[in-house]
Design a protein around this motif. Structure first.
Motif, PDB file in Angstrom:
ATOM      1  N   ASP A   1       0.551  -1.130  -0.160  1.00 46.87           N
ATOM      2  CA  ASP A   1       0.343   0.085  -0.213  1.00 46.87           C
ATOM      3  C   ASP A   1       0.971   1.031   0.029  1.00 46.87           C
ATOM      4  OD1 ASP A   1       0.711  -0.258   3.079  1.00 46.87           O
ATOM      5  OD2 ASP A   1      -0.988   1.010   3.779  1.00 46.87           O
TER       6      ASP A   1
ATOM      7  N   ASP B   1       6.856   1.317   3.323  1.00 44.53           N
ATOM      8  CA  ASP B   1       7.024   0.489   2.333  1.00 44.53           C
ATOM      9  C   ASP B   1       7.752   0.944   0.570  1.00 44.53           C
ATOM     10  OD1 ASP B   1       4.227   0.921   3.213  1.00 44.53           O
ATOM     11  OD2 ASP B   1       3.404  -0.500   1.413  1.00 44.53           O
TER      12      ASP B   1
ATOM     13  N   VAL C   1       2.777  -6.228   2.354  1.00 41.89           N
ATOM     14  CA  VAL C   1       3.060  -5.250   3.134  1.00 41.89           C
ATOM     15  C   VAL C   1       2.134  -3.841   3.345  1.00 41.89           C
ATOM     16  CG1 VAL C   1       5.766  -5.771   3.253  1.00 41.89           C
ATOM     17  CG2 VAL C   1       4.086  -4.127   1.582  1.00 41.89           C
ATOM     18  N   GLY C   2       0.983  -4.296   3.037  1.00 39.15           N
ATOM     19  CA  GLY C   2      -0.225  -3.594   3.108  1.00 39.15           C
ATOM     20  C   GLY C   2      -1.415  -3.803   3.378  1.00 39.15           C
TER      21      GLY C   2
ATOM     22  N   ASP D   1       7.471  -2.829   7.806  1.00 41.71           N
ATOM     23  CA  ASP D   1       7.223  -3.496   6.181  1.00 41.71           C
ATOM     24  C   ASP D   1       9.182  -3.980   5.537  1.00 41.71           C
ATOM     25  OD1 ASP D   1       4.929  -3.582   6.717  1.00 41.71           O
ATOM     26  OD2 ASP D   1       5.156  -1.204   4.395  1.00 41.71           O
TER      27      ASP D   1
ATOM     28  N   ARG E   1       0.254   5.934  12.593  1.00 41.77           N
ATOM     29  CA  ARG E   1      -0.039   4.836  11.602  1.00 41.77           C
ATOM     30  C   ARG E   1      -1.287   4.114  11.887  1.00 41.77           C
ATOM     31  NH1 ARG E   1       3.040   0.990   6.691  1.00 41.77           N
ATOM     32  NH2 ARG E   1       3.323  -0.100   8.680  1.00 41.77           N
ATOM     33  N   ARG E   2      -0.873   3.633  12.867  1.00 35.62           N
ATOM     34  CA  ARG E   2      -1.549   2.747  13.110  1.00 35.62           C
ATOM     35  C   ARG E   2      -1.593   1.943  14.908  1.00 35.62           C
ATOM     36  NH1 ARG E   2       0.852  -1.964   9.498  1.00 35.62           N
ATOM     37  NH2 ARG E   2       2.118  -0.360   8.285  1.00 35.62           N
TER      38      ARG E   2
HETATM   39 CA    CA Z   1       2.780  -0.933   3.949  1.00 38.84          CA
END
Ligand code: CA
Length: 363
Positions: free
Chosen positions: A37, A44, A152-153, A263, A362-363
């Motif tokens: 992503d 990424d 990785v997304g 990632d 982000r998370r």
């Molecule tokens: Ca990612």
């Protein structure tokens, strides 16, 4: 060393199938497909660079990449990075549906700039083919049980691959094609043994489906693995001004600053195996709540799912990832290749912190 690792992998029950092709050095070459992503976060971009470095070292062969967001800048950003790293012909696909980000424009802190200002042949995601079609074409041409997938997304592209129907490239369904051609899947997603994480939360139904139905062994790098590994600060002083990776980090986080390496950990383990820098859990089964994305791993004899466990020190993993991200492309740039990058090079002189309203959570 490789033999010992192979033995360890066998003892641990990790899938070992047909031998991978050998690099000139004699080392095993991991043929890898990256699903990413690229845009909402910058690890990424670091992961794309890391894979090219591993390919330049004879450890990996990059078969294809695809963007899994709805942003039209993801695919050309990947193509620009691949062009910079002298592999402009890697097939690049993109998700063609309405994706998990309600407003993709809010997540284009660097992918649009890289796509617009660094050489690439796509220019827009509208010129990129459908990711599932790219995956089907590439997989159908590979030896059986040879391909390592690295996601990785969010897992919407992988879900669509599983759901794909026979086509001109293969008479197999998507699930059958994956079972035939893919050796293993590495995923950055979830927390272990249980918790919640951004990638699974963005498309929980896709995460639940892929964890339930993906037919190969799966190794997961959870939130906890990459969160303490901060990389990227050295790019501002050690990468050339014409590097799109340096530009991506400067635009996303600010020149000379660091970002978590979620990632990169998944991609490094995908190429080298789980036991070079980490260890791995026993076999088990990961279940994902299709409504919330919350995940839980439970031990299970014959289970297909393992998760990475910290082993090497954080500074050591950080150094490994940073050295790969800083590794220069294998051959000199084509004359004139960076003619269009001068404006961004000027724009990226160290200055005020650039991160925008997206913030860093982000998370
Ligand atoms: Ca990612």
């Amino acid at each position: 060393m490789r033999g010992a690792l192979l033995g360890l992998a066998l003892l641990a029950g990790v899938a070992v199938t047909a031998p991978a092709p050998r690099a000139a050095s004699g080392a095993r070459l991991t043929p890898v497909i990256l699903d990413t992503d690229i845009g909402p976060d910058v690890d990424d971009a670091g992961t794309v660079a890391l894979l090219h470095a591993l390919a330049d070292r004879g450890e990996a062969q990059i078969l294809a990449m695809a963007n899994c967001t709805s942003s039209e800048w993801g695919a050309p950003c990947l193509d620009a990075l691949n062009t910079y790293y002298r592999r402009p012909n890697i097939p690049v696909g993109t998700f063609k549906g309405q994706g998990f980000l309600a407003n993709p424009q809010e997540h284009e802190k660097y992918n649009r700039a890289v796509a617009e200002r660094f050489p690439n042949s796509l220019k827009s995601g509208r010129s990129a083919p459908d990711a599932a079609v790219v995956y089907r074409e590439v997989l159908s041409a590979q030896p059986d049980r040879s391909v390592t997938f690295c996601a990785v997304g969010p897992l919407n592209n992988l879900q669509r691959l599983l759901d794909s129907r026979p086509d001109a490239f293969s008479a197999l369904s998507g699930a059958e094609l994956v079972a035939r051609k893919v050796k293993q899947l590495y995923v950055m997603g979830g927390r272990y043994p249980e918790g919640k994480e951004w990638n699974f939360e963005q498309d929980p139904a896709a995460a639940a489906r892929v964890m339930r139905d993906w037919p190969t062994p799966v190794c997961l790098s959870g939130f906890e693995i990459g969160v303490r590994v901060h990389t990227g600060a050295r790019l501002a002083s050690e990468a050339p001004a014409e590097s799109p990776l340096r530009a991506a980090y400067a635009l996303y986080i600010g020149a000379g600053k660091e970002r978590e390496s979620w990632d990169q950990t998944a991609a490094l383990a995908a190429v080298r195996g789980p036991f070079v820098h980490w260890s791995a859990s026993a076999p088990g089964t990961v279940s994902v709540d299709p409504k919330t994305g919350a995940n839980r791993w439970r031990p299970a004899a014959g289970g297909r799912h393992r998760y990475l466990i910290e082993r090497d020190s954080i500074p050591r993993v950080k150094q490994t990832i940073e050295e790969l991200m800083l590794q220069a492309p294998a051959s000199p740039p084509h004359r004139g290749l960076f003619a269009r990058t001068t404006s961004i090079a000027r724009a990226l002189r160290p200055g005020p912190h650039r991160h925008s309203a997206l913030g860093l959570a982000r998370r």
